[in-house]
Design a protein around this motif. Structure first.
Motif, PDB file in Angstrom:
ATOM      1  N   HIS A  47       0.829  -1.199   0.000  1.00 31.73           N
ATOM      2  CA  HIS A  47       0.000   0.000   0.000  1.00 31.73           C
ATOM      3  C   HIS A  47       0.874   1.264   0.000  1.00 31.73           C
ATOM      4  N   SER A  48       1.917   1.230   0.779  1.00 34.96           N
ATOM      5  CA  SER A  48       2.818   2.376   0.846  1.00 34.96           C
ATOM      6  C   SER A  48       3.519   2.613  -0.484  1.00 34.96           C
ATOM      7  N   LYS A  50       2.379   1.860  -3.325  1.00 32.76           N
ATOM      8  CA  LYS A  50       1.364   2.417  -4.214  1.00 32.76           C
ATOM      9  C   LYS A  50       1.197   3.914  -3.952  1.00 32.76           C
ATOM     10  N   GLY A  51       1.119   4.259  -2.678  1.00 30.98           N
ATOM     11  CA  GLY A  51       0.919   5.663  -2.326  1.00 30.98           C
ATOM     12  C   GLY A  51       2.036   6.544  -2.846  1.00 30.98           C
TER      13      GLY A  51
END
Lengths: 704, 126
Positions: A47-48, A50-51
């Motif tokens: 997720h990180s 991706k962010g």
């Protein structure tokens, strides 16, 4: 540097950490050693990535990370089971994610086909609603704005807004005053506050909501801009927006919808309270600015726990390391000068000098500790190599690692990646058998590749071993003859045959395979290890497997050495290799053949090597009794005795590469600069030990 | 206005260094003081020590996630009304709704640019 560029660097650094986290977590999940936090950590890592990738507009990375994340979410919430097949896809996805990060960095390109295949596989794992295309659209589209078709007429002179917050609006930290302020930026406001719902004081709930506003906003801004101001509160209030009547004087709500009409009927029945907007703004200011000076020191205090580590440009550390190297040399010069000045040994100058020496050493150790890093990330990288090669060759492989916490100098670390990759690839491709062959040989179907790291007498030793078929010596020898590397009638020991692998141009692969045959042979591995001041050796047991051992210096900067004199030359013997020094007795020295001598030492015979002759400093053999003998031990534990004329000193020396400054010399590991400014050569002890073992093995065996 | 923003402190809570750095860059260029925390639990510590004016928090974090963090902040009488903005890549309604339920004031959809971020911050700034 451009601050954004700095953050981009941070992003890539962080990606590496997160990729590691992802892989470690997935591997733990695969073997069922994961706890509930593991899958969360993996999810967060992806997720990180991706962010961050979104911030830098790495679209391909973002899109894939998103699909991957969705699948991981399934794993996290239990919709997906961590079956072997699922984990395989997950691990491959982690590999692809790593490659996409590399692609974003500009270091690689990822084929569309591979991307699409895995995306499809992941989307297949994730449940139906997580269809990739729609998911993406959701996540990255901007806030959808409601368009009201009846606004499409001629632009209204502004908007009439009715706004009644609920208690939740306040509970979530929103403030009508701030919304009014935002509206005021769009145009002129005429605000009427309806306080009729305010209860008497005893019934007043401080968490309640009692006010409503009617706002006439004169503006050319479209409805969306007005709605934007209410973006965070639409669900926590009663909100109505209608175009203002063309004539601002007209207070009658003719243009409003019937619903709004009834809603607005009340507010206009009361005397409007006018609100002075700047006044809303002003009060917090003095308070806030009064607090500000006191806050500054606090910031640094609380930031400390955020980062117990600091990131330092490697160049700065290198510069520091170089400076300490110079300091060591300088200190040696100083001590030389003090000696030359004829000061007595007991003088204060000598005391101070030894204190300086102590400090220098501590600084040295400190800097080495800064540069040291555990081999774990390097080993982790190998799990992927194993996986890829196993997939490509249809073999079943488990990678076991040991000593991951072993620390190694950063320079060594970086240069180790390629040779290690090559060795691991070879171990799977050439070393291990196919599951069928293994079963036939009575071995478990899963082959094992073992990576281990350990510190051994001031060096780091890394072993890459497999439990495969071992080196096929007959084939190696035949190939070497075929490739004209050795004479057809050469008599070679098993160890010598194994070492043929390191000859330039040697390759056993019948057909250059996609995996190992990348034009890089073991000779390249060997020379890259040598360029690090290291050595590589191989041992093999037919049917049981082979082990490649790398032995590397812990640091490339300094070493503790014994300074010796041989035929008027000053040489340095690394202290870590020295077992003992002694003055040999005549009865302990034995002749062996024409030219060789051995020394009886503690019940064993060790080859006696005349350094002066070996190095070509003199031609007449030295008398062992006239000098000193240094017993040294090589990497493999074999010993030999080095004859030198005298021992001068024991000190820290700065290693200066001879190869980069001159060329490689047999028997010499590197050079250094002594206190008097002269260059001294550092002996390659292992070369002597290995040389002695090679030429005296059969007779020695007979003696002992 | 500028005097006021100068003195305003924003707490950013995010486990990603990249994101913390980006927030820090954008916010400090706009004149805000920035204090940082690496997860929800750390965020609560920094919150109490620094008494910031605005909080920006990520959702997915170790130890204490964004939802739990927001709930804890809202339970503290001192910070019951502090504006809390949630960073979210998911504009998915359920995530936003959960953050709202926990007590979030508003949200910032990642990826954001500095301009957009500052305008959202200004919207909730006192």
């Amino acid at each position: 540097m451009d601050p954004m560029e700095t953050i981009r660097q941070t992003f890539f650094q962080e990606c590496e950490e997160q990729l590691n986290e992802t892989e470690t977590g997935l591997l733990a999940l695969e073997i069922g050693e994961a706890d509930s936090e593991t899958v969360n950590a993996v999810f967060r890592a992806v997720h990180s990535i991706k962010g961050g990738a979104g911030a830098f507009k790495y679209e391909r990375l973002v899109r894939f990370a998103h699909v991957f994340e969705t699948a991981l979410d399934g794993l996290r919430n239990g919709a997906l089971e961590a079956s072997p097949a699922v984990m395989k896809t997950m691990l491959r996805s982690a590999d692809l994610l790593a490659d996409l990060v590399r692609e974003a960095r500009g270091d690689a390109t990822v084929e569309d086909e591979r991307l699409e295949t895995l995306r499809g596989a992941l989307a297949g794992l994730a449940e139906a609603p997580s269809e990739p295309a729609t998911q993406e659209a959701d996540a990255f589209a901007f806030q959808p704005l409601t368009l009201c078709l009846d606004d499409l007429g001629p632009p209204a002179p502004g908007w009439r807004i009715f706004f009644r917050p609920t208690a939740d609006l306040y509970r979530r930290g929103n403030e009508p005053a701030r919304i009014l302020r935002e509206l005021a930026e769009l145009g002129d406001l005429d605000v009427a506050c309806d306080a009729s719902a305010l209860p008497l004081l005893d019934a007043f709930d401080p968490g309640g909501a009692y006010l409503a506003w009617t706002i006439d906003l004169t503006t050319s801004a479209p409805r969306e801009r007005v709605e934007e101001a209410f973006d965070f509160v639409v669900d926590d209030c009663d909100l109505r927006i209608a175009p203002l009547a063309a004539a601002p004087e007209s207070e009658t709500p003719e243009s409003e919808t019937p619903e709004a009409e009834t809603q607005n009927a009340d507010p206009f029945a009361f005397t409007p309270l006018s609100i002075d907007l700047p006044a809303i703004d002003a009060p917090p200011a003095p308070e806030a600015s009064a607090r500000a000076p006191a806050r500054k020191p606090e910031i640094s205090r609380t930031e400390a726990p955020v980062s117990q580590t600091i990131r330092v440009d490697l160049e700065r550390v290198d510069r520091l390391a170089n400076l300490v190297g110079e300091l060591v040399i300088n200190q040696a010069m100083l001590s030389q000068s003090i000696v030359e000045a004829g000061l007595p040994r007991a003088s204060k100058a000598f005391d101070d000098l030894s204190a300086l020496e102590q400090l220098t050493r501590e600084i040295q150790d400190g800097i080495m500790a800064i540069r040291a890093q555990p081999v774990k990330p390097l080993f982790q990288r190998m799990t992927r190599i194993v996986r890829e090669v196993a997939d490509a060759t249809g073999k079943m492989v488990r990678l076991k690692t040991e000593g991951e916490a072993t620390e190694v100098d950063r320079t060594v670390f970086e240069k180790l990646a390629d040779p290690l990759t090559h060795l691991v690839r070879n171990a799977v491709d050439h070393g291990l058998e196919t599951p069928g062959d293994r079963a036939a040989a009575g071995k478990p179907e899963h082959g094992e590749v073992r990576l281990s790291a350990a510190h051994r007498s001031g060096r780091i030793v890394i072993d890459v071993s497999d439990d495969g078929k071992g080196i096929d010596r007959a084939r190696v020898k035949a190939k070497a003859i075929e490739q004209d590397l050795i004479a057809p009638d050469a008599q070679l020991s098993n160890a010598e045959i194994d070492n043929l692998l390191f000859l330039p141009g040697f390759s056993t692969a019948a057909a250059v395979s996609d995996i190992s045959g990348r034009g890089v042979g073991m000779d390249v591995v060997k020379s890259s290890i040598q360029s690090l001041g290291g050595r590589i050796s191989v041992s093999s047991r037919p049917g049981l497997g082979a082990t490649f051992s790398l032995s590397l210096p812990l640091t490339l900067a300094v070493l503790d050495g014994m300074v010796v004199k041989v035929a008027d030359q000053t040489l340095v013997t690394p202290l870590t290799t020295i077992v003992e020094t002694l003055r040999p007795k005549a009865k302990d020295v034995h002749r062996l053949g024409v030219d060789q001598r051995v020394l009886a030492d503690r019940g064993a015979f060790v080859p006696l090597i005349d350094i002066g002759r070996e190095m070509g400093f003199r031609f007449t053999p030295a008398d062992p009794q006239s000098g000193v003998v240094i017993i040294v031990e090589g990497d493999g534990g074999a010993r030999c005795a080095l004859m030198v004329d005298s021992i001068l000193d024991q000190r820290q020396v700065v290693i200066k590469s001879l190869e980069t400054n001159y060329q490689q010399v047999q028997g010499v590991a590197a050079a250094t600069i002594l206190g008097d400014g002269r260059v001294a050569l550092i002996l390659d002890v292992d070369r002597f030990v290995a040389g002695a073992a090679a030429c005296s093995q059969p007779p020695l065996a007979a003696v002992s | 206005m500028s005097m006021k923003t100068m003195s305003m402190t924003i707490l950013t809570v995010d486990d990603s260094r990249t994101m913390r750095d980006m927030l820090n860059l954008a916010l400090s260029e706009a004149g805000y003081q920035v204090v940082q925390a690496t997860d929800g639990a750390h965020g609560l510590e920094v919150l109490r020590a620094e008494k910031p004016d605005i909080v920006i928090t990520d959702i997915n974090m170790p130890r204490l996630d964004g939802f739990g963090f927001i709930e804890a902040v809202r339970q503290d009488p001192v910070f019951r009304r502090i504006p809390i903005l949630v960073l979210t890549t998911e504009s998915a309604p359920d995530k936003k709704e959960r953050a709202r339920q926990a007590g979030a004031t508003g949200w910032i959809v990642k990826p954001f640019n500095a301009e957009k971020l500052v305008s959202v911050v200004r919207r909730v700034a006192a």
